[in-house]
Every structure is written in structure tokens, then in C-alpha cells.
Design an enzyme around this catalytic site. Sequence first.
Site, short mmCIF file in Angstrom:
data_model
loop_
_atom_site.label_atom_id
_atom_site.label_comp_id
_atom_site.label_asym_id
_atom_site.label_seq_id
_atom_site.Cartn_x
_atom_site.Cartn_y
_atom_site.Cartn_z
N GLU A 293 12.41 -33.45 133.41
CA GLU A 293 12.53 -32.49 132.28
C GLU A 293 11.04 -31.74 132.18
O GLU A 293 10.05 -32.39 132.44
CB GLU A 293 12.73 -33.68 130.92
CG GLU A 293 13.85 -34.20 130.94
CD GLU A 293 14.13 -34.86 129.49
OE1 GLU A 293 15.11 -34.82 128.83
OE2 GLU A 293 13.36 -35.85 129.61
N CYS B 179 5.11 -27.61 129.84
CA CYS B 179 4.81 -29.06 130.06
C CYS B 179 5.58 -29.56 131.31
O CYS B 179 6.81 -29.62 131.20
CB CYS B 179 5.26 -29.65 128.89
SG CYS B 179 4.78 -31.36 128.77
N CYS C 48 8.04 -43.35 134.55
CA CYS C 48 6.47 -43.47 134.85
C CYS C 48 6.25 -45.04 135.07
O CYS C 48 6.97 -45.80 134.28
CB CYS C 48 5.63 -43.07 133.59
SG CYS C 48 4.05 -43.03 133.76
N CYS D 4 3.12 -47.20 128.88
CA CYS D 4 2.23 -47.13 127.79
C CYS D 4 3.14 -47.71 126.64
O CYS D 4 4.54 -46.94 126.39
CB CYS D 4 1.68 -45.77 127.59
SG CYS D 4 0.71 -45.15 128.68
N CYS E 38 5.40 -34.76 122.65
CA CYS E 38 4.35 -35.91 123.42
C CYS E 38 4.95 -37.38 123.25
O CYS E 38 5.02 -37.80 122.27
CB CYS E 38 2.92 -35.56 122.94
SG CYS E 38 1.82 -36.65 123.76
S1 SF4 Z 1 2.13 -41.65 128.40
FE1 SF4 Z 1 1.67 -43.38 129.79
S2 SF4 Z 1 3.72 -44.24 130.08
FE2 SF4 Z 1 4.02 -42.14 129.01
S3 SF4 Z 1 4.25 -40.71 130.98
FE3 SF4 Z 1 2.19 -40.58 130.39
S4 SF4 Z 1 1.40 -42.34 131.58
FE4 SF4 Z 1 3.44 -42.48 131.71
#
Ligand code: SF4
Length: 256
Positions: free
Chosen positions: A2, A15, A22, A26, A248
Site C-alpha cells: 500500500e 508514504c 512487517c 510493534c 500512521c
Molecule cells: S510501526 Fe513497527 S510493526 Fe509497524 S510497520 Fe513500522 S516497524 Fe513495522
Amino acid sequence: METVCVPFQKKYTLCLSSQVGCAMKCSFCFTGTQGLTRSLEKKEIILQYLQAYAYIKEKFQGHQAAPNIVFMGQGEPLHNIDNVADAIEILKTKEGMGLGPRQITLSTAGYLPGIKRFSELGSVNFALSFHSPFNEERNELIPLNKAYPIDKLIDELKTIKLMKRQFLTFEYLIIRDLNHTKKHVEEIGRLLKGMPVIFNLIPFNEFPGAPYRRPEMAAVEEFKKGLIELGFHAMVRTTKGDDILAACGQLTSQDS
Ligand code: SF4
């Protein structure tokens, strides 16, 4: 995969994603809930830029300046540094898009092996997902912090060579009742003393099943005031796109 177009004044910032999903998990991030599917190839990163730029030109007729880039989409860009570095190099060439290094910002959760190679990207802007000066809290928010604790990251950041009037950006997600007390301001002052840092304060965007809550704006302003009194620059990021889960920490690969 995306890509998000963010309008700012008369220009756009794109962006871009560096991975599908990922691996960093997080706890505040929608993308992190899906795990890593794969890293993007350099051509896929460049294609996101070209397609988004073509979309902007078609939708908003007339001259549109080449958009800036932030690597803040899906993925940890320093976990795919070879492809990201190649894509940046091509986008910077005259034959590519002729972008200046200051038009490009790379945001990391704190992947230390990649930060050690940051200079290979050639003076692009650096942003760290900071979110707390305390390891216990950062371990919860960004599990990667257990491998690369904040004091080690800060030591490494002090070695990054900045250009004139260039700053390190620290992204700070503000979560209700968690990470914006006076104690946090004091510890930030101790940890980052003398560093050229701009704080980008981001009130948490709630998403379905999110474990955290959005803060009161008065509390955000109070935290910002504390940072400014320490001598740092600080601004509150205006959220755009949270209604479509494109703000975000909210990107995820959903069927549409
Ligand atoms: S915030 Fe953390 S989990 Fe999310 S895309 Fe960024 S590094 Fe990956």
C-alpha cells in the site's frame, strides 16, 4: 502493498512501503499484526512512486512537482536496506526522478544493523520511532527494543553526519495514560541533551482491536510544551487518512 498520498500545502508526500507486512510486531501498529510476508524488490518500491505520482497528475490536472517520499508505509525499511538503498539511488538520479536527498525521509523502529549502514543512503532525512525514553515501555511498544535498547540506538545516532540545518526527527506516538508524563519529559532531556532533534508528536490513531486509546489534545499540547522548554523543536502531526485506515501505524494488507 500500500502507498499513501499525503497532501501538504501545495505539494504531496508519498508514504511508501518497503515490505509486505512487517516482522517488528510493534504493539500499536496495525501492520505489525499481520507479520512479514516478504520484502519488496527495488522495482516494486520505485513503481509505487511512479504510480502514485501519475495518479496525482491525472487527478489534479496541471503541473505537480515531484512529490517527497517518506518510508513510513508497511515494513521496516532498514530491514530491507539493500532494495531501499538501490531504489533511493535510482530516484535521485537525473534519469530517474532527480529527487534531492532532503526530499526523502526514512523512518525506522530502531533496527540497529541498518542504522549502522544509514550513511550508505546519502544524506536522506532520518526519523526514529521513539515513543518512550524508557526501555520497559519501549520493549512493550517496539519488541525490537529488547535486542537494540534505546541507549545503544542513541549512541549510534550521534555518529550520523547531518547536513547544515538538518535534524533527526523523533516520531512520538502519544498514547492516553502511558508515555507523556513529566517523568518522560525529564528523561528525554537527559537522554538527548544537545542532540539536533525535532519531535513529531502523533496522537494515537485507534484501529479495530487496538490495545491503546487516543489522548486528550490538551495533554498532547502539555507534553509538547515540556519538550520545547527543554530546547527541542516539537510539532503535533495533523492526522490525515484515519477514516480509511491509512494513517500512521494503520496500514495493513486488506482485500478490497
Ligand atoms: S510501526 Fe513497527 S510493526 Fe509497524 S510497520 Fe513500522 S516497524 Fe513495522
